[in-house]
Design a protein around this motif. Structure first.
Motif, PDB file in Angstrom:
ATOM      1  N   THR A   7      -6.585  -4.561  -1.350  1.00  0.00           N
ATOM      2  CA  THR A   7      -5.716  -5.370  -2.209  1.00  0.00           C
ATOM      3  C   THR A   7      -6.152  -5.279  -3.670  1.00  0.00           C
ATOM      4  N   LEU A   8      -7.450  -5.384  -3.903  1.00  0.00           N
ATOM      5  CA  LEU A   8      -7.958  -5.321  -5.276  1.00  0.00           C
ATOM      6  C   LEU A   8      -7.719  -3.947  -5.893  1.00  0.00           C
ATOM      7  N   LEU A   9      -7.927  -2.898  -5.128  1.00  0.00           N
ATOM      8  CA  LEU A   9      -7.688  -1.544  -5.642  1.00  0.00           C
ATOM      9  C   LEU A   9      -6.213  -1.337  -5.979  1.00  0.00           C
ATOM     10  N   SER A  10      -5.345  -1.842  -5.118  1.00  0.00           N
ATOM     11  CA  SER A  10      -3.906  -1.733  -5.373  1.00  0.00           C
ATOM     12  C   SER A  10      -3.525  -2.457  -6.656  1.00  0.00           C
ATOM     13  N   SER A  11      -4.124  -3.619  -6.893  1.00  0.00           N
ATOM     14  CA  SER A  11      -3.826  -4.379  -8.111  1.00  0.00           C
ATOM     15  C   SER A  11      -4.334  -3.658  -9.352  1.00  0.00           C
ATOM     16  N   LEU A  12      -5.490  -2.994  -9.240  1.00  0.00           N
ATOM     17  CA  LEU A  12      -6.003  -2.224 -10.374  1.00  0.00           C
ATOM     18  C   LEU A  12      -5.066  -1.074 -10.728  1.00  0.00           C
ATOM     19  N   VAL A  13      -4.510  -0.441  -9.695  1.00  0.00           N
ATOM     20  CA  VAL A  13      -3.543   0.636  -9.938  1.00  0.00           C
ATOM     21  C   VAL A  13      -2.305   0.076 -10.637  1.00  0.00           C
ATOM     22  N   GLU A  14      -1.815  -1.080 -10.164  1.00  0.00           N
ATOM     23  CA  GLU A  14      -0.651  -1.712 -10.793  1.00  0.00           C
ATOM     24  C   GLU A  14      -0.948  -2.094 -12.239  1.00  0.00           C
ATOM     25  N   LEU A  15      -2.166  -2.552 -12.494  1.00  0.00           N
ATOM     26  CA  LEU A  15      -2.547  -2.950 -13.853  1.00  0.00           C
ATOM     27  C   LEU A  15      -2.533  -1.746 -14.788  1.00  0.00           C
ATOM     28  N   GLU A  16      -2.908  -0.603 -14.258  1.00  0.00           N
ATOM     29  CA  GLU A  16      -2.949   0.597 -15.089  1.00  0.00           C
ATOM     30  C   GLU A  16      -1.539   1.128 -15.373  1.00  0.00           C
ATOM     31  N   ARG A  17      -0.588   0.851 -14.482  1.00  0.00           N
ATOM     32  CA  ARG A  17       0.778   1.373 -14.632  1.00  0.00           C
ATOM     33  C   ARG A  17       1.657   0.387 -15.407  1.00  0.00           C
ATOM     34  N   GLY A  70       6.109 -10.575   2.708  1.00  0.00           N
ATOM     35  CA  GLY A  70       6.254 -10.122   1.328  1.00  0.00           C
ATOM     36  C   GLY A  70       5.796  -8.698   1.094  1.00  0.00           C
ATOM     37  N   ASP A  71       4.868  -8.176   1.883  1.00  0.00           N
ATOM     38  CA  ASP A  71       4.312  -6.858   1.625  1.00  0.00           C
ATOM     39  C   ASP A  71       4.268  -6.073   2.921  1.00  0.00           C
ATOM     40  N   PRO A  72       4.683  -4.809   2.928  1.00  0.00           N
ATOM     41  CA  PRO A  72       4.725  -4.055   4.174  1.00  0.00           C
ATOM     42  C   PRO A  72       3.367  -3.677   4.722  1.00  0.00           C
ATOM     43  N   GLY A  73       2.309  -3.694   3.904  1.00  0.00           N
ATOM     44  CA  GLY A  73       0.984  -3.362   4.411  1.00  0.00           C
ATOM     45  C   GLY A  73       0.881  -1.894   4.802  1.00  0.00           C
ATOM     46  N   VAL A  74       0.116  -1.592   5.844  1.00  0.00           N
ATOM     47  CA  VAL A  74      -0.099  -0.202   6.247  1.00  0.00           C
ATOM     48  C   VAL A  74       0.509   0.093   7.610  1.00  0.00           C
ATOM     49  N   ASP A  75       1.226  -0.854   8.177  1.00  0.00           N
ATOM     50  CA  ASP A  75       1.823  -0.668   9.499  1.00  0.00           C
ATOM     51  C   ASP A  75       2.950   0.361   9.393  1.00  0.00           C
ATOM     52  N   PRO A  76       2.883   1.479  10.106  1.00  0.00           N
ATOM     53  CA  PRO A  76       3.929   2.511   9.975  1.00  0.00           C
ATOM     54  C   PRO A  76       5.294   2.029  10.430  1.00  0.00           C
ATOM     55  N   TYR A  77       5.360   0.967  11.228  1.00  0.00           N
ATOM     56  CA  TYR A  77       6.656   0.459  11.672  1.00  0.00           C
ATOM     57  C   TYR A  77       7.412  -0.209  10.536  1.00  0.00           C
ATOM     58  N   THR A  78       6.727  -0.588   9.478  1.00  0.00           N
ATOM     59  CA  THR A  78       7.398  -1.320   8.397  1.00  0.00           C
ATOM     60  C   THR A  78       7.361  -0.574   7.076  1.00  0.00           C
ATOM     61  N   ARG A  79       6.917   0.701   7.072  1.00  0.00           N
ATOM     62  CA  ARG A  79       6.930   1.474   5.832  1.00  0.00           C
ATOM     63  C   ARG A  79       8.245   2.236   5.763  1.00  0.00           C
ATOM     64  N   VAL A  80       9.043   1.937   4.736  1.00  0.00           N
ATOM     65  CA  VAL A  80      10.359   2.560   4.655  1.00  0.00           C
ATOM     66  C   VAL A  80      10.527   3.384   3.390  1.00  0.00           C
ATOM     67  N   VAL A  81       9.555   3.375   2.484  1.00  0.00           N
ATOM     68  CA  VAL A  81       9.690   4.108   1.235  1.00  0.00           C
ATOM     69  C   VAL A  81       9.093   5.504   1.366  1.00  0.00           C
ATOM     70  N   THR A 129       0.729  -9.144 -13.236  1.00  0.00           N
ATOM     71  CA  THR A 129      -0.127  -8.508 -12.236  1.00  0.00           C
ATOM     72  C   THR A 129      -1.018  -9.533 -11.545  1.00  0.00           C
ATOM     73  N   VAL A 130      -1.567 -10.445 -12.337  1.00  0.00           N
ATOM     74  CA  VAL A 130      -2.420 -11.486 -11.760  1.00  0.00           C
ATOM     75  C   VAL A 130      -1.613 -12.381 -10.826  1.00  0.00           C
ATOM     76  N   GLN A 131      -0.378 -12.727 -11.258  1.00  0.00           N
ATOM     77  CA  GLN A 131       0.470 -13.573 -10.410  1.00  0.00           C
ATOM     78  C   GLN A 131       0.832 -12.857  -9.114  1.00  0.00           C
ATOM     79  N   SER A 132       1.085 -11.546  -9.208  1.00  0.00           N
ATOM     80  CA  SER A 132       1.452 -10.798  -7.992  1.00  0.00           C
ATOM     81  C   SER A 132       0.278 -10.640  -7.046  1.00  0.00           C
ATOM     82  N   LEU A 133      -0.950 -10.896  -7.551  1.00  0.00           N
ATOM     83  CA  LEU A 133      -2.137 -10.764  -6.716  1.00  0.00           C
ATOM     84  C   LEU A 133      -2.310 -11.959  -5.784  1.00  0.00           C
ATOM     85  N   ARG A 134      -1.655 -13.075  -6.115  1.00  0.00           N
ATOM     86  CA  ARG A 134      -1.867 -14.293  -5.331  1.00  0.00           C
ATOM     87  C   ARG A 134      -1.429 -14.123  -3.877  1.00  0.00           C
ATOM     88  N   GLN A 135      -0.275 -13.520  -3.668  1.00  0.00           N
ATOM     89  CA  GLN A 135       0.225 -13.400  -2.295  1.00  0.00           C
ATOM     90  C   GLN A 135      -0.621 -12.447  -1.449  1.00  0.00           C
TER      91      GLN A 135
END
Length: 755
Positions: free
Chosen positions: A170-180, A6-17, A194-200
């Motif tokens: 993960t928590l920091l990323s969710s805080l950024v999403e909450l602010e946007r 579900g999420d590409p994480g930080v692996d450079p092999y799977t970052r496409v954006v 945002t809370v639901q997207s935090l589950r995965q």
């Protein structure tokens, strides 16, 4: 594994954006997929040592340089099992450690000579970072184990540190999403989303901790195996399996998973026993993690199971209600799609007080009527012969109707077949008909390999008889005796137990037909009951006649006893093959197999005929004649199915380019042929009935995916659930495309349907 994908994480092999190296340093990371100049690539990478480099992507990017093309989307399969994913990572780590020598000032060349290391400092760091990543599980596990055997205080601090390392991003990323928060999205709905997207992501963090010892074991194995091969054996440096081979060879069962992941629970048990003896005060701190490690093989197995789509759990009463509702619905098409309307469906029928069928129809109506015929066959309400007959008559009418660039007009008079004024091509109507024709063609293709006894034949007869029984009870018809009702009940019970074996099915239909005739006679003057009773009888007759045509051998008498007499072991073997053939054609046989029966039986029967007695020979001759008759009829039906499927696909060739505005990437409402003018309004919302047309033409490759993403996705809330807005909020807009269009659980459209 869905949790990982579900999420590409930080692996450079799977970052496409975005690529952090390109963003900061103007140089991307090559990940093996791209467009490159072959000659330049050969000049840059031609001096690599032979048969030693497994992870070539990083080195090729370091030598040839690369940039990220962020506006091109590439789809790749993600491993569907944890074992496949860990195998892939093991190979990546082996490859990364095999090129660790590129961290030195000099490296090996093609001819085994040492050359200066030409890679940049940035490429040096990329290699180093990959090695660091492979050591993270080992370092985390080592830190935990060492602290547990020092003191409870240190164990607590270390555990908190490891948890922070895993969870904090993960928590920091969710805080950024909450602010946007989008401007048009209500705060409460944004918070809930945002809370639901935090589950995965949190589940991924939990799995990271759960698989920590096993992944540390895999990392150590990859590192040590690589150094042993590079320094000592010089063999198997290019050991590699494709993703498909790994998928096939991956552990699937719980037993295999337990065996392959045994190091994790073994370590958990060993550490628990050691702590219980030497540091019992640390057990409460380490216990939860040790429990996760002990159960990690079960978690991996559970995650790797195929995802089964959820199915509605219907009670028997609900199932019966829906079956009878379906049967009553099919009556509309039986009664009104007739020669009077050129085998086209009237748009509606009104009763005030007499029934009056509106003599007009649309492409959507026509497509629905064609699919209703197919559904009626699937439900057992009509035989295959009736399905073919009705479809051919409707398609013959379509051949006579005026069209414009492949499109039917949006309204026709069903009696004269003249388009109604104004002559207008509707995008949504054409899209519906296009999709329905393609589904119908696929349905006819599937008939080739469908049992000649429709799987739900007796279920369809049962639905019809249940409706007749309910009508008889509801009307209180004095002409329907209790004896007739009892016969209905007994037949319903018989239909529920009936078998689809060919011989048994034909015998059962003969018995049902006899009682059906009695029920029809007992209906008396009650028109409603008479219609259902007569229809039930006609259905029994139609199914029986259809089967007798395709399975003519069932009308032969039983084989004579003389057939089974044998005079040699060879003859005994042939008779055994013949018994197997008889058993096969009686159990379940498809239309294609019926067409091939003479070839299947010819060798066995000819061999038996040489030594068979006269009565047996006579019976075998009759048997082969019956097989040839059945095969001839089956072959004719196969040709009819093929012809209808081809005609459906030909009728589906429509010019949608005339309805498309490329400046907007949207379809117009329609095209006025009389005025030769494209409508000024557009289907600009995803939640419209026109998305079916969009879906199909994109799937056909006639339009790009840009159109799908140009459709508006305005959100509202319905019952505390997010839902897409449509123009009118009608069921037609939301649910009509679902009749033939897939839906995927958890998507925005699927949540909209639920809401």
């Amino acid at each position: 594994v869905q949790l990982f994908a579900g999420d590409p994480g930080v692996d450079p092999y799977t970052r496409v954006v975005s690529d952090v190296y390109q963003d900061l340093f103007g140089e991307g990371s090559f990940i093996g997929k791209g467009i490159y100049d072959v000659d330049s690539f050969e000049r840059c990478c031609g001096d690599f040592p032979e048969n030693t480099i497994l992870s070539h992507d990083l080195l090729e990017g370091a030598y040839a340089r690369s940039g990220l093309l962020s506006d091109v989307t590439l789809y790749e399969d993600y491993p569907s099992r944890y074992a496949t994913d860990i195998d892939r990572r093991h190979r990546w780590m082996r490859g990364d450690w095999q090129i660790a020598t590129w961290l030195l000032p000099a490296v090996a060349g093609r001819l085994s000579h040492r050359v200066g290391n030409p890679i940049s400092a940035l490429s040096w760091w990329k290699i180093c970072d990959n090695l660091r990543r492979s050591l993270v599980p080992v370092a985390m596990l080592t830190l935990l184990l060492m602290s547990w055997f020092v003191s409870a205080v240190l164990a607590s601090i270390t555990l908190a540190f490891v948890l922070m390392v895993v969870v904090l991003p993960t928590l920091l990323s969710s805080l950024v999403e909450l602010e946007r928060r989008p401007i048009d999205l209500p705060p409460l709905m944004h918070l809930r989303a945002t809370v639901q997207s935090l589950r995965q992501p949190l589940a991924q963090c939990l799995l990271t901790l759960t698989f920590l010892p096993y992944e540390a074991y895999i990392s150590l194995d990859a590192i040590l195996r690589t150094w042993f091969r590079v320094v000592w054996t010089k063999r198997k440096l290019l050991e590699w399996k494709t993703a498909s081979d790994s998928e096939r060879g991956a552990a699937g069962s719980l037993k295999e998973t337990l065996r392959s992941m045994a190091p994790a629970p073994t370590l958990a048990v060993s550490i628990f026993l050691a702590l219980a003896i030497f540091h019992p005060d640390v057990v409460p701190i380490a216990g939860p993690l040790l429990a996760l490690w002990f159960t990690s093989p079960i978690a991996a197995w559970w995650l790797s199971r195929p995802i089964e789509p959820s199915r509605p759990q219907l009670s028997e009463t609900q199932q019966t209600f829906l079956e009878q509702l379906a049967r009553r619905t099919w009556r509309y098409f039986e009664e009104f799609v007739t020669a009077e309307h050129n085998w086209l469906p009237p748009d509606n029928v009104q009763q005030n007080p007499d029934l009056l069928a509106a003599p007009r129809t649309s492409p959507t109506n026509i497509g629905m009527a064609l699919l209703a015929d197919l559904a009626a066959y699937d439900f057992g309400y009509c035989s295959a012969a009736q399905l073919l007959d009705r479809t051919k008559k409707t398609l013959a009418t379509l051949d006579r109707m005026e069209r414009y660039r492949g499109h039917l007009f949006n309204w026709y008079d069903t009696r004269s077949l003249v388009p109604l004024v104004p002559r207008y091509v509707s995008t949504v109507d054409s899209g519906n008909l296009l999709a329905d024709l393609l589904v119908l063609a696929s349905g006819y293709d599937a008939l080739y390999d469908t049992n000649i006894v429709p799987p739900r034949m007796f279920g369809g007869l049962r639905d019809t008889l249940r409706v007749a029984r309910d009508v008889a009870r509801g009307d209180g018809n004095p002409g329907v005796s209790a004896d007739v009702l009892r016969k209905m009940e007994r037949q319903i019970e018989d239909l529920s137990r009936a078998s689809t074996a060919t011989n048994t099915a034909i015998s059962a239909l003969a018995r049902l037909r006899a009682v059906a005739s009695e029920i029809a006679e007992a209906a008396g003057s009650d028109e409603e009951l008479a219609w259902w009773a007569r229809t039930y009888e006609q259905s029994c007759v139609a199914h029986q006649q259809d089967l007798l045509v395709l399975a003519a051998w069932t009308q032969l008498p039983a084989p004579p006893d003389a057939l089974w007499e044998h005079s040699s072991p060879t003859q005994l073997g042939r008779l055994g093959e013949f018994r197997a053939l008889l058993k096969k054609i009686d159990a379940a046989i498809t239309l294609r197999e019926v067409a091939e029966l003479p070839q299947m039986a010819h060798r066995v029967v000819d061999a038996i005929l040489h030594e068979a007695a006269p009565p047996a020979k006579a019976w075998l001759d009759q048997f082969m004649v019956a097989l040839h008759d059945s095969a001839r009829h089956a072959d004719e039906r196969l040709q009819q199915c093929s012809s209808i499927a081809a005609e459906c696909r030909q009728l589906a060739e429509m010019d949608f380019e005339m309805l498309y505005d490329r400046s907007r990437d949207l379809f117009s409402i329609g095209y006025n042929v009389n005025d030769r003018r494209l409508d000024a309004s557009f289907y600009d919302l995803l939640a419209s009935e026109a998305r079916l047309a969009s879906f199909v033409v994109i799937a056909q490759g006639k339009f790009g995916q840009e159109h799908w993403f140009a459709l508006g996705r305005l959100l509202t809330s319905a019952g505390h659930m997010p839902a897409l807005l449509s123009w009118s909020g009608s069921v037609f807009e939301y649910l009509m495309p679902l009749l033939v269009m897939p839906t995927y659980e958890g998507t925005l459209l699927d949540r909209t349907y639920q809401a």
